[in-house]
Write a protein that holds these residues in place. Structure first.
Motif, mmCIF file in Angstrom:
data_model
loop_
_atom_site.group_PDB
_atom_site.id
_atom_site.type_symbol
_atom_site.label_atom_id
_atom_site.label_comp_id
_atom_site.label_asym_id
_atom_site.label_seq_id
_atom_site.Cartn_x
_atom_site.Cartn_y
_atom_site.Cartn_z
ATOM 1 N N VAL A 17 0.993 -1.315 0.025
ATOM 2 C CA VAL A 17 0.019 -0.056 0.072
ATOM 3 C C VAL A 17 0.850 1.062 0.188
ATOM 4 C CG1 VAL A 17 -1.611 1.370 1.269
ATOM 5 C CG2 VAL A 17 -1.982 -1.304 1.265
ATOM 6 N N ASP A 18 1.810 1.074 0.704
ATOM 7 C CA ASP A 18 2.797 2.397 1.070
ATOM 8 C C ASP A 18 3.661 2.556 -0.436
ATOM 9 O OD1 ASP A 18 4.309 4.414 1.846
ATOM 10 O OD2 ASP A 18 6.054 3.055 2.818
ATOM 11 N N VAL A 19 3.855 1.559 -1.247
ATOM 12 C CA VAL A 19 4.691 1.805 -2.438
ATOM 13 C C VAL A 19 3.503 2.065 -3.428
ATOM 14 C CG1 VAL A 19 5.769 0.351 -4.435
ATOM 15 C CG2 VAL A 19 6.250 -0.220 -1.818
ATOM 16 N N VAL A 20 2.279 1.507 -3.524
ATOM 17 C CA VAL A 20 1.526 2.046 -4.620
ATOM 18 C C VAL A 20 1.050 3.465 -4.638
ATOM 19 C CG1 VAL A 20 -0.800 1.407 -5.810
ATOM 20 C CG2 VAL A 20 0.700 -0.305 -5.104
ATOM 21 N N SER A 21 0.927 3.788 -3.085
ATOM 22 C CA SER A 21 0.605 5.341 -2.898
ATOM 23 C C SER A 21 1.420 6.270 -3.350
ATOM 24 C CB SER A 21 0.287 5.309 -1.474
ATOM 25 O OG SER A 21 -0.828 4.319 -0.869
ATOM 26 N N GLU A 22 2.691 5.810 -3.789
ATOM 27 C CA GLU A 22 3.666 6.719 -4.073
ATOM 28 C C GLU A 22 3.145 7.253 -5.613
ATOM 29 O OE1 GLU A 22 7.173 7.995 -3.318
ATOM 30 O OE2 GLU A 22 6.642 7.408 -1.324
ATOM 31 N N VAL A 68 7.696 -5.312 -6.417
ATOM 32 C CA VAL A 68 8.740 -5.126 -7.303
ATOM 33 C C VAL A 68 8.384 -5.225 -8.676
ATOM 34 C CG1 VAL A 68 10.980 -6.245 -8.178
ATOM 35 C CG2 VAL A 68 10.238 -6.438 -5.684
ATOM 36 N N ASN A 69 7.263 -5.852 -8.932
ATOM 37 C CA ASN A 69 6.700 -5.848 -10.414
ATOM 38 C C ASN A 69 5.875 -4.810 -10.686
ATOM 39 O OD1 ASN A 69 5.485 -9.171 -9.412
ATOM 40 N ND2 ASN A 69 7.379 -8.706 -10.575
ATOM 41 N N PHE A 70 5.184 -4.092 -9.563
ATOM 42 C CA PHE A 70 4.574 -2.604 -9.911
ATOM 43 C C PHE A 70 5.579 -1.670 -10.235
ATOM 44 C CE2 PHE A 70 3.545 1.487 -8.223
ATOM 45 C CZ PHE A 70 2.178 1.469 -8.913
ATOM 46 N N GLU A 75 7.790 2.222 -13.698
ATOM 47 C CA GLU A 75 9.021 2.950 -13.999
ATOM 48 C C GLU A 75 9.807 2.495 -15.134
ATOM 49 O OE1 GLU A 75 9.463 5.916 -12.046
ATOM 50 O OE2 GLU A 75 7.421 5.586 -11.968
ATOM 51 N N GLN A 76 9.270 1.340 -15.598
ATOM 52 C CA GLN A 76 10.071 0.565 -16.723
ATOM 53 C C GLN A 76 11.482 0.291 -16.214
ATOM 54 O OE1 GLN A 76 8.687 -0.246 -20.097
ATOM 55 N NE2 GLN A 76 7.143 0.006 -18.519
ATOM 56 N N MET A 77 11.677 -0.242 -15.327
ATOM 57 C CA MET A 77 12.955 -0.849 -14.507
ATOM 58 C C MET A 77 13.071 -2.197 -14.735
ATOM 59 S SD MET A 77 13.183 1.262 -10.792
ATOM 60 C CE MET A 77 13.260 3.107 -10.640
ATOM 61 N N THR A 78 14.448 -2.666 -14.570
ATOM 62 C CA THR A 78 14.659 -3.877 -14.695
ATOM 63 C C THR A 78 14.341 -4.592 -13.177
ATOM 64 O OG1 THR A 78 17.278 -3.491 -13.952
ATOM 65 C CG2 THR A 78 16.591 -3.835 -16.224
ATOM 66 N N TYR A 79 14.684 -5.788 -12.764
ATOM 67 C CA TYR A 79 14.391 -6.416 -11.536
ATOM 68 C C TYR A 79 15.222 -5.745 -10.616
ATOM 69 C CZ TYR A 79 14.035 -9.929 -8.150
ATOM 70 O OH TYR A 79 13.620 -10.599 -6.682
ATOM 71 N N PRO A 80 16.695 -5.908 -10.942
ATOM 72 C CA PRO A 80 17.742 -5.278 -9.900
ATOM 73 C C PRO A 80 17.359 -3.805 -9.508
ATOM 74 C CG PRO A 80 18.678 -6.521 -11.309
ATOM 75 C CD PRO A 80 17.313 -6.548 -11.995
ATOM 76 N N GLU A 81 17.316 -3.101 -10.717
ATOM 77 C CA GLU A 81 16.653 -1.581 -10.384
ATOM 78 C C GLU A 81 15.576 -1.279 -9.416
ATOM 79 O OE1 GLU A 81 18.378 -0.289 -15.029
ATOM 80 O OE2 GLU A 81 16.043 -0.506 -14.461
ATOM 81 N N ALA A 82 14.433 -2.028 -9.565
ATOM 82 C CA ALA A 82 13.343 -2.113 -8.816
ATOM 83 C C ALA A 82 13.683 -2.472 -7.137
ATOM 84 C CB ALA A 82 12.157 -2.894 -9.444
ATOM 85 N N LEU A 83 14.514 -3.380 -7.024
ATOM 86 C CA LEU A 83 15.003 -3.795 -5.657
ATOM 87 C C LEU A 83 15.731 -2.722 -5.283
ATOM 88 C CD1 LEU A 83 15.968 -7.611 -6.547
ATOM 89 C CD2 LEU A 83 14.060 -6.745 -4.943
ATOM 90 N N ARG A 84 16.740 -2.104 -6.072
ATOM 91 C CA ARG A 84 17.254 -0.949 -5.438
ATOM 92 C C ARG A 84 16.288 0.332 -5.275
ATOM 93 N NH1 ARG A 84 20.519 -2.062 -10.255
ATOM 94 N NH2 ARG A 84 22.288 -3.495 -9.490
ATOM 95 N N TRP A 85 15.477 0.515 -5.856
ATOM 96 C CA TRP A 85 14.685 1.729 -5.621
ATOM 97 C C TRP A 85 13.986 1.174 -4.399
ATOM 98 C CZ3 TRP A 85 9.248 2.553 -4.371
ATOM 99 C CH2 TRP A 85 8.936 3.770 -4.781
ATOM 100 N N LEU A 86 13.324 0.191 -4.005
ATOM 101 C CA LEU A 86 12.430 -0.255 -2.865
ATOM 102 C C LEU A 86 13.625 -0.122 -1.410
ATOM 103 C CD1 LEU A 86 10.751 -3.188 -4.090
ATOM 104 C CD2 LEU A 86 9.475 -0.941 -3.281
ATOM 105 N N ALA A 87 15.007 -0.715 -1.796
ATOM 106 C CA ALA A 87 15.936 -0.336 -0.848
ATOM 107 C C ALA A 87 16.085 0.964 -0.385
ATOM 108 C CB ALA A 87 17.080 -1.208 -1.331
ATOM 109 N N ARG A 88 16.028 1.772 -1.245
ATOM 110 C CA ARG A 88 16.464 3.131 -0.894
ATOM 111 C C ARG A 88 15.190 3.779 -0.234
ATOM 112 N NH1 ARG A 88 18.710 3.479 -6.160
ATOM 113 N NH2 ARG A 88 16.691 4.184 -7.157
ATOM 114 N N LYS A 89 13.969 3.241 -0.572
ATOM 115 C CA LYS A 89 12.877 3.617 0.179
ATOM 116 C C LYS A 89 12.729 3.278 1.452
ATOM 117 C CE LYS A 89 7.719 3.336 -0.264
ATOM 118 N NZ LYS A 89 7.401 4.810 0.331
#
Length: 653
Positions: A17-22, A68-70, A75-89
């Motif tokens: 919910v927190d991620v999608v709410s962004e 991650v899929n969302f 954001e048209q990211m790869t799997y590692p890029e999406a994981l990094r995005w979530l890690a930063r968040k």
């Protein structure tokens, strides 16, 4: 490369919910949340988020998945890029090994462009705050606009030195490739191959995407060159990561305030947005002088359905207020218009008023769009032809509104204000509605024809490149197959007890039972993703603590997790008192029935295919190809007869 332990740590920390709410304004709906889908032109909320399962899904376009899929899709990211995005968040540190030279070559081009832009934004900020010219020229300019230090930092404002070769030199020295300096638009190349800084000597305004990535820049001339210059601003050209018609300046800084206030102010320029933020009004974005596009409208509509067009009170401001408004109305947006007093723009008005004064002025002076358009187009108009054209324009705007009650209300109001029979306006409006539907149908037909042509071309190309074996099934995925796959994902780890052929009772995980039962007759799913899921479920169900639903919902393969989300999320969430968990007997009987139905469906369709092939090969007299088909036909008949025998309905052929 991110290790599995870190991936698991990220997934454990993620709140869907927190991620999608962004990116989407969500409303509570029972145990779930819902909002407008960010992946298609959604006019009624069809995008559901399930915090219990950690997934999201659109019941209209079908897109969704885990967090991650969302992020990957949005954001048209790869799997590692999406994981990094979530890690930063979630402030999770990622330990990665050094990439090999080969892996560096395979780095995503989009990510490389984002990295270059991020470096450039910090470069411009560093010059603004630490270089002599940056302080003397850049800071002085922002001070003259009344911008505070916290606002300058909030919008990542910067300054670019007049030396047109310095930025490319420093970028190349830092290891950034010239191709990405050119592709992002930071530089352009002379005939002799040298790079030139596009923004030299300008105050810099970075464009941030809705997720906070730097996608582009706007640069403003500061010295005497502004006098008599038509184009004070230079913007980044369109690129792989930036399309002006899809972005809104300030959306990243404004999105939370827009959702909270359930309203957005639309202005024209960078400084309008920044001054309003400093005034205390944060739900504001700018389209930077261009007509609104459908992409921008959909982006805003995800956060609110209410928009106030806020422009200067001069002729240019009135013209800007009229642009693109029919698209807003058609998208279901509620439009108000506010023209500021003569001599004021949002920038100057915000600097001279407090947030409370600003909001009070808005409440007292904003006008409904149809009323505004009526006043503008008919004010002082006496010529019958021009008056007729104006009225047609007003009625056309009303005709694109999708809500019938709102349309009827506007028509009634227009009839009274214009002193025209309401029936006449309704007749005109209906004509516009029919024309709009006809045009929409023609456009849909055109797009469908293009898609069919594309599919046919792809199919023809595939047939030229790939020779399929004659025995390969060509049936589409059936409803039974999908229901069986839903059982595997949801209950694949459930242990069920079955009676073997020798009478012994055997305990097996559901997924293993399905796989072994189908393998016994060489049967398989028609969809390769279905087969992949079954194979992985069979491999892992013997592991302690393995849960098929959680495993596939958080699968790194986008196709797998997307399918799992579609088959797991429920639009209707039952209360706890009614949400009865299935018993082993219920699960066992359901899966055995589905396996039986799948097997029967499979063999019947396969027999029809083989009969068709036998008929065609018999005509050709090709006995060499005919014999293996006949053998398979007999084998499939035997399976059908055995199945019918189990069902108590022997077949004699």
């Amino acid at each position: 490369m991110i290790d599995r332990a870190t991936v698991q740590k990220i997934m454990d920390a993620v709140n869907i919910v927190d991620v999608v709410s962004e990116f989407v304004s969500l409303r509570k709906s029972g145990a779930n949340y819902k909002g407008l889908c960010p992946f298609h032109d959604d006019k009624t909320p069809s995008f559901y988020v399930s915090p219990a399962r950690g997934i999201c899904h659109c019941f209209s376009c079908g897109k969704g998945g885990n967090a991650v899929n969302f992020i990957m899709e949005h954001e048209q990211m790869t799997y590692p890029e999406a994981l990094r995005w979530l890690a930063r968040k979630y402030n999770i540190e990622i330990q990665e090994r050094e990439l090999t030279d080969e892996e560096k070559k395979e780095e995503n081009e989009r990510e490389s462009m984002f990295i270059v832009n991020e470096w450039a934004a910090k470069y411009f900020q560093n010059i603004l705050h630490h270089d002599t010219d940056g302080i003397a020229i850049g800071i002085q300019y922002f001070r003259s606009r009344g911008f505070r230090d916290d606002i300058i930092a909030k919008f990542q404002l910067g300054f670019d030195l007049p030396d047109r070769s310095r930025l490319p030199k420093e970028a190349l020295a830092a290891g950034y490739k010239d191709e990405f300096l050119i592709k992002t638009g930071l530089c352009y190349q002379r005939d002799n191959g040298s790079l030139v800084d596009r923004f030299s000597g300008r105050a810099m305004f970075p464009w941030l995407s809705v997720s906070g990535k730097v996608v582009a820049f706007g640069g403003r001339v500061l010295d005497s060159r502004t006098k008599g210059v038509n184009q004070k601003y230079v913007n980044s050209p369109d690129s792989e990561i930036y399309h002006k018609e899809r972005e809104l300046y300030g959306i990243y800084q404004a999105k939370r305030a827009i959702a909270k206030e359930d309203c957005v102010f639309m202005v024209e320029g960078y400084t309008d947005v920044i001054s309003m933020h400093q005034c205390g009004i944060e739900n504001v974005v700018a389209n930077s002088g261009t007509a609104l596009s459908n992409y921008q409208i959909r982006l805003l509509h995800r956060f609110t359905a209410n928009i106030v067009l806020l422009y200067d009170g001069d002729a240019a401001g009135i013209h800007a207020a009229l642009r693109g408004t029919d698209m807003l109305l058609a998208a279901g947006m509620n439009i108000k218009v506010l023209l500021l007093p003569d001599g004021n723009d949002p920038d100057s008005f915000a600097r001279s008023h407090s947030a409370e004064e600003f909001r009070k002025y808005v409440d007292e002076h904003q006008t409904d769009f149809i009323e505004f358009k009526t006043q503008v187009l008919l004010n002082g108009v006496s010529d019958p032809i021009k008056r007729s054209e104006a009225i047609n324009s007003i009625v056309r705007s009303v005709s694109v509104i999708t809500d019938q009650i709102i349309r009827a209300t506007y028509i009634h109001d227009c009839a009274q204000r214009l002193d025209i029979a309401e029936d006449t306006l309704i007749s005109t409006m209906n004509r516009f509605i029919r024309e709009g539907k006809d045009q929409q149908q023609r456009e849909e037909n055109r797009q469908q024809n293009q898609q069919l042509d594309s599919v046919n071309n792809d199919a023809a190309e595939t047939q030229r490149q790939e020779v399929k074996p004659i025995a390969s099934p060509t049936v589409r995925v059936s409803k039974i197959e999908t229901m069986l796959m839903q059982m595997i994902i949801r209950y694949g780890d459930y242990v069920i007890h079955i009676v073997a052929s020798d009478g012994d009772k055997i305990a097996l995980p559901l997924a293993q039972y399905v796989g072994m039962d189908l393998e016994s007759d060489g049967l398989h799913f028609q969809d390769k993703v279905y087969n992949q899921i079954l194979d992985e479920a069979m491999q892992h169900t013997s592991e302690d603590g393995f849960k098929t639903e959680a495993y596939f919902l958080h699968h790194p393969d986008l196709h797998v997790s997307d399918l799992a989300a579609k088959l797991c999320i429920d639009r209707v969430q039952l209360s706890k008192s009614l949400d009865v968990k299935p018993t082993e007997e219920t699960v066992r009987s359901n899966v055995m029935r589905l396996v039986r139905d799948f097997r029967r469906d499979y063999v019947e369709k396969r027999l029809k295919e083989l009969q068709k092939q036998i008929k065609e090969l018999s005509k050709d007299g090709d006995n060499k190809k005919l014999m293996p088909v006949l053998e398979e036909f007999r084998d499939i008949q035997a399976i059908r007869n055995a199945l019918a025998h189990k069902l108590g309905n022997d077949i004699i052929v």
